[in-house]
Every structure is written in structure tokens, then in C-alpha cells.
Scaffold this motif. Sequence first.
Motif, PDB file in Angstrom:
ATOM      1  N   LEU B  52       0.839  -1.208   0.000  1.00 31.84           N
ATOM      2  CA  LEU B  52       0.000   0.000   0.000  1.00 31.84           C
ATOM      3  C   LEU B  52       0.875   1.261   0.000  1.00 31.84           C
ATOM      4  CD1 LEU B  52      -2.620  -1.161   2.673  1.00 31.84           C
ATOM      5  CD2 LEU B  52      -2.714  -1.466   0.182  1.00 31.84           C
ATOM      6  N   TYR B  53       1.851   1.312   0.896  1.00 38.95           N
ATOM      7  CA  TYR B  53       2.780   2.445   0.969  1.00 38.95           C
ATOM      8  C   TYR B  53       4.213   1.924   0.982  1.00 38.95           C
ATOM      9  CZ  TYR B  53      -1.089   5.494   2.312  1.00 38.95           C
ATOM     10  OH  TYR B  53      -2.260   6.207   2.336  1.00 38.95           O
ATOM     11  N   LEU B  54       5.077   2.624   0.288  1.00 34.40           N
ATOM     12  CA  LEU B  54       6.507   2.324   0.366  1.00 34.40           C
ATOM     13  C   LEU B  54       7.222   3.533   0.953  1.00 34.40           C
ATOM     14  CD1 LEU B  54       6.919   0.604  -3.116  1.00 34.40           C
ATOM     15  CD2 LEU B  54       6.789  -0.507  -0.860  1.00 34.40           C
ATOM     16  N   SER B  55       8.275   3.261   1.661  1.00 33.26           N
ATOM     17  CA  SER B  55       8.953   4.309   2.418  1.00 33.26           C
ATOM     18  C   SER B  55      10.301   4.625   1.782  1.00 33.26           C
ATOM     19  CB  SER B  55       9.160   3.789   3.848  1.00 33.26           C
ATOM     20  OG  SER B  55       9.819   4.744   4.628  1.00 33.26           O
ATOM     21  N   CYS B  56      10.640   5.904   1.693  1.00 32.59           N
ATOM     22  CA  CYS B  56      11.959   6.325   1.202  1.00 32.59           C
ATOM     23  C   CYS B  56      12.793   6.728   2.411  1.00 32.59           C
ATOM     24  CB  CYS B  56      11.839   7.516   0.250  1.00 32.59           C
ATOM     25  SG  CYS B  56      10.865   7.153  -1.224  1.00 32.59           S
ATOM     26  N   ASP B  57      13.874   6.005   2.655  1.00 34.83           N
ATOM     27  CA  ASP B  57      14.669   6.249   3.857  1.00 34.83           C
ATOM     28  C   ASP B  57      16.155   6.379   3.527  1.00 34.83           C
ATOM     29  OD1 ASP B  57      12.673   6.045   6.062  1.00 34.83           O
ATOM     30  OD2 ASP B  57      12.351   4.055   5.196  1.00 34.83           O
ATOM     31  N   PRO B  58      16.885   7.143   4.352  1.00 32.25           N
ATOM     32  CA  PRO B  58      18.303   7.387   4.080  1.00 32.25           C
ATOM     33  C   PRO B  58      19.162   6.118   4.002  1.00 32.25           C
ATOM     34  CG  PRO B  58      17.507   8.936   5.733  1.00 32.25           C
ATOM     35  CD  PRO B  58      16.411   7.942   5.495  1.00 32.25           C
ATOM     36  N   TYR B  59      18.781   5.048   4.744  1.00 32.38           N
ATOM     37  CA  TYR B  59      19.627   3.845   4.718  1.00 32.38           C
ATOM     38  C   TYR B  59      19.598   3.169   3.346  1.00 32.38           C
ATOM     39  CZ  TYR B  59      15.472   1.083   4.664  1.00 32.38           C
ATOM     40  OH  TYR B  59      14.280   0.537   4.262  1.00 32.38           O
ATOM     41  N   MET B  60      18.750   3.627   2.421  1.00 36.15           N
ATOM     42  CA  MET B  60      18.581   2.933   1.142  1.00 36.15           C
ATOM     43  C   MET B  60      19.688   3.211   0.127  1.00 36.15           C
ATOM     44  SD  MET B  60      14.441   3.181   0.916  1.00 36.15           S
ATOM     45  CE  MET B  60      14.184   2.078  -0.480  1.00 36.15           C
ATOM     46  N   ARG B  61      20.607   4.101   0.512  1.00 34.19           N
ATOM     47  CA  ARG B  61      21.770   4.288  -0.367  1.00 34.19           C
ATOM     48  C   ARG B  61      22.635   3.035  -0.331  1.00 34.19           C
ATOM     49  NH1 ARG B  61      22.291   5.992   4.193  1.00 34.19           N
ATOM     50  NH2 ARG B  61      23.673   4.555   5.210  1.00 34.19           N
ATOM     51  N   GLY B  62      23.565   2.956  -1.309  1.00 34.83           N
ATOM     52  CA  GLY B  62      24.570   1.901  -1.266  1.00 34.83           C
ATOM     53  C   GLY B  62      25.790   2.424  -0.550  1.00 34.83           C
ATOM     54  N   THR B  63      26.443   1.558   0.224  1.00 36.30           N
ATOM     55  CA  THR B  63      27.626   2.017   0.959  1.00 36.30           C
ATOM     56  C   THR B  63      28.823   1.224   0.486  1.00 36.30           C
ATOM     57  OG1 THR B  63      27.132   0.418   2.670  1.00 36.30           O
ATOM     58  CG2 THR B  63      26.379   2.667   3.030  1.00 36.30           C
ATOM     59  N   LYS B  64      29.930   1.926   0.348  1.00 44.38           N
ATOM     60  CA  LYS B  64      31.178   1.266  -0.015  1.00 44.38           C
ATOM     61  C   LYS B  64      31.469   0.163   0.982  1.00 44.38           C
ATOM     62  CE  LYS B  64      32.691   5.270  -1.446  1.00 44.38           C
ATOM     63  NZ  LYS B  64      33.393   6.531  -1.288  1.00 44.38           N
ATOM     64  N   GLU B  65      31.174   0.508   2.221  1.00 45.89           N
ATOM     65  CA  GLU B  65      31.449  -0.428   3.291  1.00 45.89           C
ATOM     66  C   GLU B  65      30.207  -1.262   3.529  1.00 45.89           C
ATOM     67  OE1 GLU B  65      33.534  -0.455   7.446  1.00 45.89           O
ATOM     68  OE2 GLU B  65      33.240   1.454   6.443  1.00 45.89           O
ATOM     69  N   LYS B  66      30.298  -2.554   3.270  1.00 48.34           N
ATOM     70  CA  LYS B  66      29.145  -3.420   3.550  1.00 48.34           C
ATOM     71  C   LYS B  66      29.042  -3.606   5.058  1.00 48.34           C
ATOM     72  CE  LYS B  66      27.890  -4.149  -0.675  1.00 48.34           C
ATOM     73  NZ  LYS B  66      27.785  -2.708  -0.990  1.00 48.34           N
ATOM     74  N   ASN B  67      27.856  -3.419   5.555  1.00 51.59           N
ATOM     75  CA  ASN B  67      27.629  -3.632   6.976  1.00 51.59           C
ATOM     76  C   ASN B  67      27.087  -5.052   7.160  1.00 51.59           C
ATOM     77  OD1 ASN B  67      26.811  -3.743   9.581  1.00 51.59           O
ATOM     78  ND2 ASN B  67      25.675  -1.826   9.554  1.00 51.59           N
TER      79      ASN B  67
END
Lengths: 349, 349
Positions: B52-67
Motif C-alpha cells: 500500500l505504501y513504500l517508504s523512502c529512507d536514508p539507509y537505502m543508499r549503497g555504501t562502499k562499506e558493507k555492513n
Amino acid sequence: MADYHGEEVKNKQVLARDYIDGNPKESDMYFSTNTIRLKVPDGSNAVLVKNLYLSCDPYMRGTKEKNPDRLFNSFAPDSPIVGYGVAKVVDSGHPDFKKGDLVWGVTKWEEYSLITNKLIESLFKIEHTDLPLSYYTGLLGMPGMTAYAGFYEVSSPKKGEYVFISSAYGAVGQLVGQFAKLMGCYVVGSAGSQEKVDILKNKLGFDEAFNYKEEHDLDAALKRYFPEGIDIYFDNVGGKILDAVLLNLRPHGRISVAGMISQYNLEEPDGIKHLLKVVYKQIRIEGFTVYDYYHLFPKFLELVLPYIREGKIVYEEDTAEGLESGPAALVGMFSGRSAGKQVVLVARE
Amino acid sequence: MADYHGEEVKNKQVLARDYIDGNPKESDMYFSTNTIRLKVPDGSNAVLVKNLYLSCDPYMRGTKEKNPDRLFNSFAPDSPIVGYGVAKVVDSGHPDFKKGDLVWGVTKWEEYSLITNKLIESLFKIEHTDLPLSYYTGLLGMPGMTAYAGFYEVSSPKKGEYVFISSAYGAVGQLVGQFAKLMGCYVVGSAGSQEKVDILKNKLGFDEAFNYKEEHDLDAALKRYFPEGIDIYFDNVGGKILDAVLLNLRPHGRISVAGMISQYNLEEPDGIKHLLKVVYKQIRIEGFTVYDYYHLFPKFLELVLPYIREGKIVYEEDTAEGLESGPAALVGMFSGRSAGKQVVLVARE
């Protein structure tokens, strides 16, 4: 002991020429002798003590940045050096102390000191005298409490965790390592000479130790000693070694910061580049001061006295004899020359 | 609603071309349509949902460093974007969810998603439907829990304290500010436009707010808004602003780090120069992740639902209509274009 009450005696002192910025040099200090009446002023709550041991500690440098929370400055123009020590009460206007009591706390670099005002609050009565009195400048005093608070209260240690300690041979570091071993942790320390490294491993029970001066790549050194990463870093140093530790922490790792001795005298502090790890690994970095934990002193003694009596905690001291040897001992402590906790013996009881 | 059980339907998707490094661009995403059977595989414990709803959040970027602790990567080659959302259960093989349930948690950018394996653990059933369902992507979902945990659990807040929040108009920041005001703190936020500053002050109840892009000297700006210093810094940004905060913390100040958005895409991270303050002022810096606090979700709702119903907490949302508008909305969130928490409306119930 003669009854000094009211008597006037000569009082040799080590005085500072001025405030200092950075580590003290011998030329920052000079000797003088005054006379002192061995009685507290009528109606005052001061305590007059005969100094027995004086303590050389890293906080005694001058800092560019004045810390308003600091109880005292060790160096002030034409004043006796101020620092921790062990002393015997000669006269007292304070209800908590009476003639003959042994005390430890903040005193001055002279034979006799009148302790007044706020500094009285930092005096502790010595109740256990079966151990060397000099221990109350280290193992059983401020450095011991610093190690205790920083490890048990700040670092949230758990059995089996991986613990790294910088300046591990210092008065605080050697105790943190032994506390961590007693808790069943894996413990590695760094120090500045092969001799110190050997003592850490062979006498103080560290699992491993290394000479940071011989490691060009601190990150690689830490990866060698901690292939599984670090849970607790007890930081006495700051700067580059702190930055390398950030690269090697395990999730929920903790950094307890007792000091950052590598940074105090720099014009421009080292830039720490790996703080992003704080987010990625849920790291906690916490600076602390022993002053916030002195209410735990009885709990600390309860833990540490049996360990010392059973020989489960050992402590390395380097004793300089006589007030005259004080300035050189203090300077030597800063240059890493001391072989263990540096103490100055002023007088035997 | 028709009974979709077993039916095969078209399923529009937003797919990633590849892993990404840094903020997503619209060209990193493409649309496709497949078909999906509206039934979970026999014997599986999967949950099939209509988004129904999707969220846009800052963690959705790709990071050089895989966590390695990360539950999922939002971008993977030719896979639907993965992120938080609100959905309705169409079919379920899982005992905790049944057809018709409303849920929030980790889902995919498509009309219908089959939620399997570990991601099921991050699904929460929505029990309170008197509030806008989109709130479960923000105020009542992961960002809300992040604000709650980061403020109440990590920051040890006390009434009357001085609180600074960076990225204060973000999904998390705006809530932290309101929590802090409700506790009787003085609250200042920084944001990236005058418009956001105005909303922070006039609508969200912040005492003060400033546009960091117009402050050449962040230290001076903080001294202006916090002449008495800062007790709590809620950090979403890291880097230069974190370094300036260190200069302005009060004794026993706390920095709770939810993110360091200024640092993720840098080749060389900013060197933080003022960590010595950690020792001088007994500062605590703590990184945290909401995943460690989801067990507090019921407690969080208990606190926050009455506040929302009484209008004591407000929340700004920016809703993009239709899955087609998703990529632009996500990119806009990263460039600071969103007017509040960015949500994508995929379907009304």
C-alpha cells in the motif's frame, strides 16, 4: 614520634616556576625551604599532614586547554607542586581526621602540607595498613579507582570478551589488564618498550603485548592480535591508535577513555577518520573521570584487597628516594622511563 | 476487495540495475512487470502481501562499506528495491499473519510481494488503524522507533536539558525534537533550507532552528543557539557538524548517533579533531541501530499513540502517488527535496 604540636619546623618544598604548557621539565621546578608551624590555624577545619609518599601521574602536565572541572592545577607560579600522595595527620581541625591518621589524597610536594578547603574532600582515611602504604598512590588510590571505574562501571565487560589496553604498563593500564584477566577476558596491551612488553606478558598475566613504537601499521598489528576483533578498548592514548581500534571493533564494542596522552601536547590534534564505525557497529565511546566514581571506593576495596592479599593482583612500582629526587622522577614518568608506577618516598612513617 | 486467492495477476515492479555505491539515481532503477500467483507456495511459511505504501529512507543508499549486520541491501542486480512499507496480507503460510491483516515492515517495491525467510521477522501487525496507515512508514514505524530508542533509551534525557538535532526535518529528527519538547527540553534543529527551518519552528515546536548551509562557522552558530552548551546531540549527519558539537558540549554531554549522512559518500572521511573533549567533559558517544530496540515497540506505541491522538505530536509527510513516482521520490529524499517524510502511495486498501 615526637609531639610536633605547635612546634615550628623547616619544610623543604618543590615549587613550580610558572604554569606549564605540556609535559614538565626539571627546569620548571625549584627547591626552597620555609618554616611551618605544626598546628592548624585556630578555628579552621584544615588538616596538617606530614607527607610520606608523593605520586607522579600523567594528569600533572599542563594543558593548553584548561579543564574547568579540574579540582586543581599541579603547576602554579611559586607554589608547591600539587598532586596525590600518602600522608600522616599531624594536626586536624576537621572532624573526620585526627592526629596519627594515615590518609591519601591530594597534597603538595613538600615535607608538611596544610590541606584546606575543597582539597579536604579528596582526602581518604587509610583503614588497611597491612599493605605497602605506597599502594595508596596507585593500586589502592586514584589510579586503582580509575581502573576499577573505567573497567567495571564504564566498559560493561563480560567474560570471554576481547580487551585491548593502550599504555598498558601505566599505573592504570596494568590494573585494567589484571581485572580483565580475572574476569576471564582475552587481554592484549601496548607499551613503549620491549622491557615493558615482557613484564606485561610474564609478570602481569596479559595474553599478549606489543611495542607500539615498532609497529608501522597499527591496524595490521591489531588484526594480528585480535583476528576476531576487539570488544573493549581501554584508551589512555587517543589519536592514531584510537583510529586503528575503530577499524577493529566488534559489534557493540566499547571504548572507555581515561586519557588521550598522545594528543595533549599537539598543536593540531590528529583527525580521527573512522568514526563512521560508531554507526555501523553500534559502538559506544565514553570519556570518564574518577571523580564521578569515588563513592564506590569501599566497593572497590572489597574487590581488590582480597585479590592483592592472595597475590592474584600484582603491581609494579618505581620508587625514587627523597623529595630531592621528585622533579627527575616526574619528568621520567612522562618520558616513559619509570619501571612501573612512579612514586617518590618523602619520609618513612 | 476481490478474492485474489490463487489468482495470477500482473505485478508492476521497480528494479535495481545493479548494486549502487552512494545515493541512488533514477537511472539506477527501471520498471518491469511480471505475473504473480496470489498464493504462498504450499507448505511455506511465507506471507504474500499487497503493498500500500513504500517508504523512502536514508539507509537505502549503497555504501562502499558493507555492513554485515544489515538485514538487507536495498539495491541488488535486477531485483526489486527492498525497503520498508505498509501492506495488506493476501495469503499467509505463517501462523502470526492471516489474510486481511495490515502489516508494516520490510517489503519490496512492487505491487505484490512474497515475504520470506528472515524478512518475516521484521513484519509487524498493525493493530491501530484509526491513524493514517502511511504513518507506519514513519511516525509509527522504523523511523519512529529509531527516534524513540535513540532519544529515550540511548540519550538519557532529563527535563530542562539542551538538545541539538541535525537533519532535524528528517523522518527521525522531527520526532526526536518533539519528544524532547514534551520532556521539557530546549530544542534546536539544523536543516538544509529556510522552508524547513520555518516548519521546525512554527509547526513542529522547536525552540530554534537554523539552515546549516548558511552558516560558515558551525561552532559560532552553535554558540549562538546554545550559549550554555549542549547536553544531548542527536546526530544524523556526522563530520564537520559533529566536530563543532564536540566544542560545545556540556560536562557529561551525550551524542547519540543514528547516522552520519555527510560521510557515507566521501572518498576520504572528515577527520574529527575535537575528540579530546570526550575526556575533558566525560562525553558519551553512542551509535545505535533500531534493530536492537524493536522489543520496545509496544512501549513506544503506548507513549506515542495518545500524543498523536491529542495532537501533541504532528508529523510532516510528502506523498508521491503511484509506484511510477517511486524512483523520483527516492532520489528527491536524498537531495533534500522532500517536504517531510517521503512516502510512495502504491495502492489504497
